[in-house]
Design a protein around this motif. Structure first.
Motif, PDB file in Angstrom:
ATOM      1  N   LEU A 130      -1.920  -2.003  -3.439  1.00  0.00           N
ATOM      2  CA  LEU A 130      -2.713  -2.938  -4.427  1.00  0.00           C
ATOM      3  C   LEU A 130      -3.340  -4.421  -3.573  1.00  0.00           C
ATOM      4  O   LEU A 130      -3.993  -5.123  -4.364  1.00  0.00           O
ATOM      5  CB  LEU A 130      -2.201  -3.378  -5.522  1.00  0.00           C
ATOM      6  N   TYR A 132      -6.137  -0.651  -9.384  1.00  0.00           N
ATOM      7  CA  TYR A 132      -5.309  -1.504 -10.310  1.00  0.00           C
ATOM      8  C   TYR A 132      -5.003  -0.393 -11.909  1.00  0.00           C
ATOM      9  O   TYR A 132      -3.992  -0.651 -12.380  1.00  0.00           O
ATOM     10  CB  TYR A 132      -6.006  -2.823 -10.674  1.00  0.00           C
ATOM     11  N   THR A 163       3.847   0.035  -3.992  1.00  0.00           N
ATOM     12  CA  THR A 163       2.783  -0.137  -4.992  1.00  0.00           C
ATOM     13  C   THR A 163       1.974  -1.553  -4.737  1.00  0.00           C
ATOM     14  O   THR A 163       0.754  -1.410  -4.694  1.00  0.00           O
ATOM     15  CB  THR A 163       3.240  -0.136  -6.306  1.00  0.00           C
ATOM     16  N   ALA A 164       2.560  -2.585  -4.263  1.00  0.00           N
ATOM     17  CA  ALA A 164       2.117  -3.766  -4.261  1.00  0.00           C
ATOM     18  C   ALA A 164       1.568  -3.866  -2.883  1.00  0.00           C
ATOM     19  O   ALA A 164       0.340  -4.241  -2.872  1.00  0.00           O
ATOM     20  CB  ALA A 164       3.228  -4.822  -4.056  1.00  0.00           C
ATOM     21  N   ARG A 165       1.828  -3.057  -1.809  1.00  0.00           N
ATOM     22  CA  ARG A 165       0.954  -2.888  -0.716  1.00  0.00           C
ATOM     23  C   ARG A 165      -0.235  -2.199  -1.124  1.00  0.00           C
ATOM     24  O   ARG A 165      -1.273  -2.663  -0.439  1.00  0.00           O
ATOM     25  CB  ARG A 165       1.866  -2.007   0.299  1.00  0.00           C
ATOM     26  N   ASP A 183      12.072  -9.878  -1.107  1.00  0.00           N
ATOM     27  CA  ASP A 183      10.675  -9.747  -0.959  1.00  0.00           C
ATOM     28  C   ASP A 183      10.265 -10.975  -0.488  1.00  0.00           C
ATOM     29  O   ASP A 183       9.566 -10.891   0.611  1.00  0.00           O
ATOM     30  CB  ASP A 183       9.849  -9.300  -2.296  1.00  0.00           C
ATOM     31  N   GLU A 222       8.404  -0.197  -5.760  1.00  0.00           N
ATOM     32  CA  GLU A 222       7.695  -1.597  -5.927  1.00  0.00           C
ATOM     33  C   GLU A 222       6.934  -2.023  -5.022  1.00  0.00           C
ATOM     34  O   GLU A 222       5.797  -2.477  -5.035  1.00  0.00           O
ATOM     35  CB  GLU A 222       8.812  -2.517  -6.469  1.00  0.00           C
ATOM     36  N   MET A 265      -1.408  -6.532  -2.549  1.00  0.00           N
ATOM     37  CA  MET A 265      -0.600  -8.016  -3.123  1.00  0.00           C
ATOM     38  C   MET A 265       0.300  -8.489  -1.796  1.00  0.00           C
ATOM     39  O   MET A 265       0.714  -9.443  -1.735  1.00  0.00           O
ATOM     40  CB  MET A 265       0.319  -7.393  -4.175  1.00  0.00           C
ATOM     41  N   HIS A 266       0.528  -7.469  -0.582  1.00  0.00           N
ATOM     42  CA  HIS A 266       0.922  -8.000   0.528  1.00  0.00           C
ATOM     43  C   HIS A 266       0.529  -7.044   1.674  1.00  0.00           C
ATOM     44  O   HIS A 266      -0.051  -6.020   1.374  1.00  0.00           O
ATOM     45  CB  HIS A 266       2.569  -8.116   0.413  1.00  0.00           C
ATOM     46  N   ASP A 267       0.734  -7.472   2.853  1.00  0.00           N
ATOM     47  CA  ASP A 267       0.444  -6.707   4.059  1.00  0.00           C
ATOM     48  C   ASP A 267       1.552  -6.614   4.799  1.00  0.00           C
ATOM     49  O   ASP A 267       1.320  -6.265   6.193  1.00  0.00           O
ATOM     50  CB  ASP A 267      -1.002  -7.137   4.657  1.00  0.00           C
TER      51      ASP A 267
END
Length: 196
Positions: A124, A191, A120-122, A96, A117, A126-128
């Protein structure tokens, strides 16, 4: 200037040869467009095919493999850089950290874990980083149906599909990976949905 593209895919020796060929096509296209590869660091199956094709096209390749799989998946010693991590969690974190975008090819449970993983982070915020599933044979059609069902039942929000691209075309996959994606604005409800 190229970007570092992480490819998630199968390392099983029993995989359909068509998936291995798709991985090779993806590696060749990655190199043709001037990008570098971050992979799971194995020289077998789809993982090996994408790395070999990328190197043959002149791309830099970085393999990231956990110590426990060095002999099982047979580490890709031809990588320009081979990173051996203590475990799977640190492997994913390293992949990552080193990547600007993510391409998902057909794969098994490990590929699904990596996909979910990053997805989900995208969602939320947490990254673009762009996330694209390349699936010309419909391997992931049941997954899309499952996720659509979750949205219909109120278990997930429709914007989960704003965080990911789906295509059956190798060139289109890379077009999507090269296109900046707007960041998603998470809410408190997002969240709450991500909690186990």
């Amino acid at each position: 200037m190229g970007i570092a593209i992480c490819v998630f895919c199968a390392s099983s020796s029993r995989v359909d040869p068509a998936h291995v060929e798709l991985a090779a096509q993806a590696g060749a296209e990655l190199a043709r467009r001037g990008h570098s590869l971050v992979s799971g660091g194995a020289q077998v199956s789809c993982m090996g095919a994408v790395a070999r094709a990328a190197r043959e096209g002149g791309a830099r390749t970085v393999g990231v493999i956990p110590q426990a799989l060095v002999s099982v998946e047979i580490s890709d010693e031809a990588s320009d850089e081979l990173v051996v991590t203590p475990d799977m969690r640190s492997r994913k974190g390293e992949m990552d950290r080193r990547s600007d975008a993510f391409l998902v090819l057909p794969g098994g449970i490990g590929t699904l874990e990596e996909l979910f993983e990053i997805w989900t982070a995208r969602v939320l915020g947490m990254h673009d980083k762009p996330l694209v599933v390349l699936d010309p044979t419909g391997v992931y059609d049941p997954l899309r149906e499952l996720m659509t069902g979750l949205v219909e039942q109120g278990l997930a929000r429709a914007k989960i599909f704003d965080a990911i691209g789906w295509t059956a075309s190798v060139p289109e996959a890379f077009d999507l990976l090269e296109r900046p994606r707007p960041p998603l604005e998470p809410t408190a409800e997002d969240y709450a949905e991500a909690k186990p």
